[in-house]
Design a protein around this motif. Structure first.
Motif, PDB file in Angstrom:
ATOM      1  N   ALA A  81       0.863  -1.179   0.000  1.00  0.00           N
ATOM      2  CA  ALA A  81       0.000   0.000   0.000  1.00  0.00           C
ATOM      3  C   ALA A  81       0.904   1.234   0.000  1.00  0.00           C
ATOM      4  CB  ALA A  81      -0.913   0.010   1.221  1.00  0.00           C
ATOM      5  N   PRO A  82       0.438   2.357  -0.520  1.00  0.00           N
ATOM      6  CA  PRO A  82       1.268   3.567  -0.562  1.00  0.00           C
ATOM      7  C   PRO A  82       1.433   4.178   0.826  1.00  0.00           C
ATOM      8  CG  PRO A  82      -0.916   4.036  -1.427  1.00  0.00           C
ATOM      9  CD  PRO A  82      -0.855   2.544  -1.221  1.00  0.00           C
ATOM     10  N   PRO A  83       2.452   5.036   0.990  1.00  0.00           N
ATOM     11  CA  PRO A  83       2.732   5.599   2.321  1.00  0.00           C
ATOM     12  C   PRO A  83       1.563   6.336   2.961  1.00  0.00           C
ATOM     13  CG  PRO A  83       4.611   5.951   0.881  1.00  0.00           C
ATOM     14  CD  PRO A  83       3.514   5.390   0.023  1.00  0.00           C
ATOM     15  N   ASN A  84       0.741   7.035   2.162  1.00  0.00           N
ATOM     16  CA  ASN A  84      -0.344   7.798   2.779  1.00  0.00           C
ATOM     17  C   ASN A  84      -1.352   6.886   3.472  1.00  0.00           C
ATOM     18  OD1 ASN A  84      -1.163   7.057   0.026  1.00  0.00           O
ATOM     19  ND2 ASN A  84      -3.022   8.210   0.469  1.00  0.00           N
ATOM     20  N   LEU A  85      -1.542   5.669   2.936  1.00  0.00           N
ATOM     21  CA  LEU A  85      -2.486   4.749   3.560  1.00  0.00           C
ATOM     22  C   LEU A  85      -1.891   4.085   4.792  1.00  0.00           C
ATOM     23  CD1 LEU A  85      -4.224   3.006   0.518  1.00  0.00           C
ATOM     24  CD2 LEU A  85      -4.793   5.145   1.689  1.00  0.00           C
ATOM     25  N   ASP A 170       8.973   0.281  -4.458  1.00  0.00           N
ATOM     26  CA  ASP A 170       8.490  -0.119  -5.771  1.00  0.00           C
ATOM     27  C   ASP A 170       7.006  -0.432  -5.794  1.00  0.00           C
ATOM     28  OD1 ASP A 170       9.675  -2.363  -4.120  1.00  0.00           O
ATOM     29  OD2 ASP A 170       8.510  -3.525  -5.585  1.00  0.00           O
ATOM     30  N   ASP A 171       6.388  -0.182  -6.959  1.00  0.00           N
ATOM     31  CA  ASP A 171       5.001  -0.591  -7.231  1.00  0.00           C
ATOM     32  C   ASP A 171       4.000  -0.043  -6.220  1.00  0.00           C
ATOM     33  OD1 ASP A 171       5.820  -2.034  -9.468  1.00  0.00           O
ATOM     34  OD2 ASP A 171       6.186  -3.841  -8.281  1.00  0.00           O
TER      35      ASP A 171
END
Length: 213
Positions: A81-85, A170-171
């Motif tokens: 999951a991306p950092p904001n989540l 990544d990704d």
């Protein structure tokens, strides 16, 4: 320096126990992040994540290091999951209660004010027992960094300084590195051997079921 064999075996057992505990806790966080990818209020400017029926994948194993020069524990973990989540799951009071701590405990927030200069206090409750924790947030940098203190009220004055760093990899994934610094090696080793293994294993089982669904 030569370590006595018995001491070395104890340290090895502590590290492995704490690794399992942290891995289970973070697997539960994976489940929260899977739900978050459908919640646009946490990612208004970013894609919700990979689409399709299998949104979450098996992530990296948790790594645990006991520093040999200072009484510090370092935990590393990658999330799909991306950092904001991942950051939202650490700061939103509605989310923090869904993954933090052993599954056999009910987590009840007294308050959770996650901002520079804010504070928190919560209770883990089970079998008629209350375990209370508190601390202060020193630095909260969205999707990047949280610096806070952590104190178990049953042992007042034993305060850990914790730092959680969120790094995009990544990704659209996130690498989370958490460090916890205490006053002494004895206190650090007692923390590692604190008997949280049962709750962490239960957390892994709950996460496994959630990811399978």
């Amino acid at each position: 320096m030569h370590l006595d064999a018995e001491v070395f075996d104890l340290m090895t057992a502590w590290i492995e126990r704490y690794r399992r505990q942290a891995e289970a806790r973070y697997q539960r966080l994976d489940a929260v992040l899977a739900d978050l990818q459908l919640d646009e209020r946490h990612a208004p400017d970013q894609p919700a994540g990979r689409q399709g029926g299998n949104r979450m994948t098996v992530t990296d194993q948790t790594t645990i290091e006991l520093d040999t020069t200072v009484p510090l524990v370092r935990i590393g973990r990658a999330f799909d999951a991306p950092p904001n989540l991942v950051f939202a799951a650490h700061t939103d009071p509605d989310l923090i209660v869904r993954w933090l701590g052993p599954s056999r405990h009910e987590m009840v927030l007294d308050h959770w004010d996650c901002r520079d200069g804010g504070s928190y206090r919560y209770v883990h409750r089970s079998d008629g027992n209350d375990y209370r924790f508190r601390g202060c947030f020193h630095t909260v940098r969205p999707a990047e960094l949280i610096v806070q203190t952590f104190e178990f009220e049953g042992m007042p004055g034993h305060i850990a300084l914790e730092r959680a760093a969120f790094e995009a990899i990544d990704d659209g994934r996130t690498r989370l590195v958490v460090t916890s610094l205490v006053d002494s090696f004895a206190e650090r080793d007692a923390f590692v051997a604190s008997g949280m293994e049962e709750g962490v294993r239960e957390g892994y089982q709950r996460l496994d079921a959630l990811l399978a669904g």
